[in-house]
Scaffold this active site. Structure first.
Site, short mmCIF file in Angstrom:
data_model
loop_
_atom_site.label_atom_id
_atom_site.label_comp_id
_atom_site.label_asym_id
_atom_site.label_seq_id
_atom_site.Cartn_x
_atom_site.Cartn_y
_atom_site.Cartn_z
N GLY A 209 0.78 -1.23 0.00
CA GLY A 209 0.00 0.00 0.00
C GLY A 209 0.81 1.28 0.00
O GLY A 209 2.02 1.30 0.26
N PHE A 210 0.12 2.37 -0.28
CA PHE A 210 0.66 3.72 -0.33
C PHE A 210 1.42 4.07 0.96
O PHE A 210 2.59 4.47 0.93
CB PHE A 210 -0.53 4.65 -0.55
N TYR B 164 -17.06 1.23 5.60
CA TYR B 164 -15.69 1.65 5.91
C TYR B 164 -15.56 2.30 7.28
O TYR B 164 -14.77 1.83 8.12
CB TYR B 164 -15.10 2.55 4.82
N LYS C 294 -13.67 0.36 10.51
CA LYS C 294 -12.46 0.91 11.13
C LYS C 294 -12.69 1.21 12.61
O LYS C 294 -11.80 1.03 13.44
CB LYS C 294 -12.00 2.17 10.38
#
Length: 372
Positions: free
Chosen positions: A13-14, A155, A159
């Protein structure tokens, strides 16, 4: 500090890649294990070229595979868990998001207990705090204010559940009789080179006569540069391993921002890309109308669901998140973790703009080769 080892999930990932590039510079890090479901060939090549004395072990595996996680955690000192499905527009099935973000985190916590890993750092999200309404105004918020998202969307709710599981696990007894210590970091919207979100906006703009996608004209937010978020994770790893600092960090969450000026999402995108001829449209719908249009589109999607799968281009959660006055201070991270942004706004702006320039150039070259 004595020799130690670290596992980073979401390594493709980023943010994960930035954390890895910083961790290999850490003193005493003997082994760095990097885990993801799949790695691009170029990522594997970059990992193999890292100039470091640290042993870097690439592990391909699923966060939902409990046995894979147990093997990955054996002999590890610190786990940094960045792996997640990020989706605020309803593209990915709800169950997929819940499985990866909640069950995957629970699996990893259990693997840490079984493998006696003493430290666990979780990459949470500002979405855990809200905003719950575009009329809500939070400026320079802090951890003691107990902001919490009430959105049922997969989402933010996933989280939130995952973060609660991580913080509740603090103080758990490990298999070897030791104790698990955890903390969570809540970054603001992360920007920088290789941001997939920013990349999609730029490519979308190039396909539509260089007009940037306008999604956040009415917001006031404090975005954070990716290097500074990665640095906060490194400091959290140091802190949880330090007997002097660890007690104040254990079981805590931290907002991670930097000195990027407070501005709208649209202004940020415009500032980063204006050098390359990309610009915002000159008009947009009033915010209340945009919100109720999102509600109408969600209703149509719900009514059509038995016969047709219709995905609205935006929803109420996205409209609210993108158009609220919602900023947070990093003072608690500064106090407990010793966090100070490593990269200034001017440097972050320059690096991100230069990367956007390469994206624009590559796109135009590809387009040119196709027309020849």
């Amino acid at each position: 500090m004595p020799g130690w080892s670290c596992l980073v999930t979401g390594a493709e990932g980023f943010l994960g890649q930035k954390i890895i590039s910083m961790l290999v510079q850490e003193k005493g890090l003997e082994e760095l294990r990097v885990l993801d479901k799949a790695f691009k060939p170029e990522t594997r090549e970059e990992l193999s070229k890292l100039q470091t004395k640290t042993k870097v072990t690439v592990l391909q595996g699923d966060i939902l595979d409990a046995q894979c996680l147990k093997r990955a955690c054996q002999g590890i000192s610190v786990v940094i868990h960045t792996a997640a499905v990020i989706d605020v527009s309803g593209v990915i099935p709800r169950q997929t998001i819940l499985d990866v973000n909640v069950k995957g985190t629970q699996n990893l916590l259990e693997a840490c207990v079984q493998a006696s890993v003493p430290a666990f750092i979780f990459t949470s999200s500002i979405d855990v705090a809200g905003p719950n309404s575009y009329k809500e105004i939070i400026l320079d918020g802090h951890e003691e204010e107990h902001h919490e998202s009430t959105w049922p969307d997969p989402y933010p709710s996933s989280k939130k559940m995952a973060e609660k599981a991580v913080l509740a696990a603090n103080g758990c007894t490990l298999k070897n009789g030791g104790m698990l210590h955890t903390c969570a970091l809540r970054p603001m919207y992360i920007y920088g080179e290789r941001s997939s979100f920013l990349y999609n906006i730029i490519i979308g703009s190039l396909k539509n006569n260089s007009i940037l996608q306008a999604i956040g004209k009415f917001s006031i937010v404090n975005p954070v540069y990716v290097d500074n978020v990665a640095w906060a994770h490194v400091l959290a790893a140091r802190g949880l391993r330090d007997p002097k600092k660890s007690p104040s960090i254990q079981g805590q969450f931290y907002y991670i921002s930097d000195d990027t000026p407070h501005q709208s999402y649209d202004d940020l995108n415009s500032t980063l890309s204006k050098e390359w001829g990309l610009h915002l449209p000159t008009w947009s719908l009033p915010l209340p109308l945009l919100y109720w249009l999102a509600f109408l589109l969600e209703t149509v999607s719900f009514l059509l669901r038995p016969v047709y799968s219709y995905r609205p281009p935006f929803n109420r959660h996205l409209v609210t998140m993108s158009n609220s006055m919602f900023t947070f201070s990093y003072k608690k991270a500064q106090r407990d973790l010793g966090y100070e942004p490593r990269v200034s706004w001017e440097e972050a702006k320059q690096k991100t703009s230069e990367w956007i320039g390469t994206v624009v150039k590559q796109y135009k070259e590809t387009l040119s080769s196709k027309t020849q």
